[in-house]
Design an enzyme around this catalytic site. Structure first.
Site, mmCIF file in Angstrom:
data_model
loop_
_atom_site.group_PDB
_atom_site.id
_atom_site.type_symbol
_atom_site.label_atom_id
_atom_site.label_comp_id
_atom_site.label_asym_id
_atom_site.label_seq_id
_atom_site.Cartn_x
_atom_site.Cartn_y
_atom_site.Cartn_z
ATOM 1 N N ASP A 8 0.871 -1.164 0.000
ATOM 2 C CA ASP A 8 0.000 0.000 0.000
ATOM 3 C C ASP A 8 0.914 1.221 0.000
ATOM 4 O OD1 ASP A 8 0.888 0.334 2.628
ATOM 5 O OD2 ASP A 8 -1.104 0.122 3.533
ATOM 6 N N HIS A 9 0.344 2.378 0.238
ATOM 7 C CA HIS A 9 1.116 3.623 0.215
ATOM 8 C C HIS A 9 2.220 3.645 1.274
ATOM 9 C CE1 HIS A 9 -2.100 4.040 3.144
ATOM 10 N NE2 HIS A 9 -1.328 4.911 3.778
ATOM 11 N N CYS A 65 3.306 -2.999 4.035
ATOM 12 C CA CYS A 65 2.518 -1.817 4.395
ATOM 13 C C CYS A 65 3.264 -1.103 5.509
ATOM 14 C CB CYS A 65 1.081 -2.180 4.764
ATOM 15 S SG CYS A 65 0.848 -3.206 6.224
ATOM 16 N N GLY A 66 2.613 -0.218 6.208
ATOM 17 C CA GLY A 66 3.295 0.545 7.248
ATOM 18 C C GLY A 66 3.855 -0.331 8.351
ATOM 19 N N THR A 67 3.022 -1.227 8.879
ATOM 20 C CA THR A 67 3.478 -2.136 9.940
ATOM 21 C C THR A 67 3.575 -3.581 9.480
ATOM 22 O OG1 THR A 67 1.232 -2.603 10.702
ATOM 23 C CG2 THR A 67 2.400 -0.728 11.744
ATOM 24 N N GLY A 68 2.919 -3.912 8.387
ATOM 25 C CA GLY A 68 2.828 -5.288 7.917
ATOM 26 C C GLY A 68 1.635 -6.024 8.504
ATOM 27 N N ILE A 69 1.042 -5.481 9.524
ATOM 28 C CA ILE A 69 -0.050 -6.159 10.223
ATOM 29 C C ILE A 69 -1.299 -6.252 9.365
ATOM 30 C CG2 ILE A 69 -1.577 -6.084 12.221
ATOM 31 C CD1 ILE A 69 0.768 -4.675 13.736
ATOM 32 N N GLY A 70 -1.708 -5.157 8.772
ATOM 33 C CA GLY A 70 -2.915 -5.164 7.949
ATOM 34 C C GLY A 70 -2.813 -6.126 6.779
ATOM 35 N N MET A 71 -1.692 -6.092 6.094
ATOM 36 C CA MET A 71 -1.470 -6.997 4.961
ATOM 37 C C MET A 71 -1.534 -8.452 5.425
ATOM 38 S SD MET A 71 -0.979 -5.511 2.006
ATOM 39 C CE MET A 71 -0.170 -4.236 1.066
ATOM 40 N N HIS A 98 9.635 -24.133 9.171
ATOM 41 C CA HIS A 98 8.659 -24.821 10.008
ATOM 42 C C HIS A 98 7.211 -24.604 9.588
ATOM 43 C CE1 HIS A 98 11.618 -25.048 13.640
ATOM 44 N NE2 HIS A 98 12.095 -25.618 12.544
ATOM 45 N N ARG A 109 7.434 1.038 8.207
ATOM 46 C CA ARG A 109 7.609 1.972 9.319
ATOM 47 C C ARG A 109 8.273 1.302 10.515
ATOM 48 N NH1 ARG A 109 1.571 3.885 8.277
ATOM 49 N NH2 ARG A 109 1.965 5.162 6.432
ATOM 50 N N ARG A 132 7.683 -33.450 10.640
ATOM 51 C CA ARG A 132 6.635 -33.143 11.618
ATOM 52 C C ARG A 132 5.949 -31.811 11.310
ATOM 53 N NH1 ARG A 132 11.417 -31.554 14.153
ATOM 54 N NH2 ARG A 132 11.304 -29.608 15.333
ATOM 55 N N HIS A 133 6.662 -30.916 10.653
ATOM 56 C CA HIS A 133 6.088 -29.619 10.303
ATOM 57 C C HIS A 133 5.010 -29.770 9.232
ATOM 58 C CE1 HIS A 133 9.238 -28.030 12.768
ATOM 59 N NE2 HIS A 133 10.161 -28.560 11.988
#
Length: 150
Positions: A8-9, A65-71, A98, A109, A132-133
């Site tokens: 994103d931006h 993205c800014g934090t990566g969380i939203g994506m 794993h 950011r 196992r993974h």
């Protein structure tokens, strides 16, 4: 390997840095935007990339993205996607080894371009260990199937 990349931006600068890395590594990629620095909605970029990876059109995806969380949240709504948010090299390696993550998310950011390159390089070069993974990944896929996810 074919990689789908988008931001994103809030992730444009690191996306450009990762594209340079992909060129240097000889990895084929398609850039799905965005092409502006004005505010856009991250699901509009995360979901198409996640769908393309889940359908097998691309082997892996990278989202910024800014934090990566939203994506990360948006991408993980797509059945078959294992998007991992990584801000250090160790996590990037382990999520491939794993968790067989197929999409990497990062936050511009949160980290700088140099570290972003190191993380992406480690993630791209690390193979899934299986064993196992694989059993654990299978349990996630079975759950998705029971839930009727797309």
């Amino acid at each position: 390997m074919k990689v789908a990349i988008a931001s994103d931006h809030g992730g444009i600068r690191i996306r450009e840095e990762i594209k340079t890395l992909l060129d240097e590594m000889g990895i084929e990629y398609t850039d799905f935007g965005c092409d502006c620095e004005t505010s856009v909605d991250y699901p509009d970029y995360a979901l198409p990339v996640a769908e393309k990876v889940a359908r097998g059109e691309f082997d892996r995806g990278i989202l910024i993205c800014g934090t990566g969380i939203g994506m990360t949240i948006a991408a993980n709504k797509v059945k078959g996607v294992r998007c991992a948010l990584c801000h250090d090299v160790y996590s990037a390696k382990l999520t491939r080894m794993h968790n067989d993550s197929n999409i990497l998310a990062m936050g511009e950011r949160v980290i700088g371009p140099g570290l972003a390159r190191e993380i992406a390089k480690a993630w791209l070069e690390t193979e899934f260990e299986g064993g196992r993974h694989a059993r654990r990944i299978g349990k996630i896929a079975e759950y998705e199937d029971r839930q009727g996810g797309k």
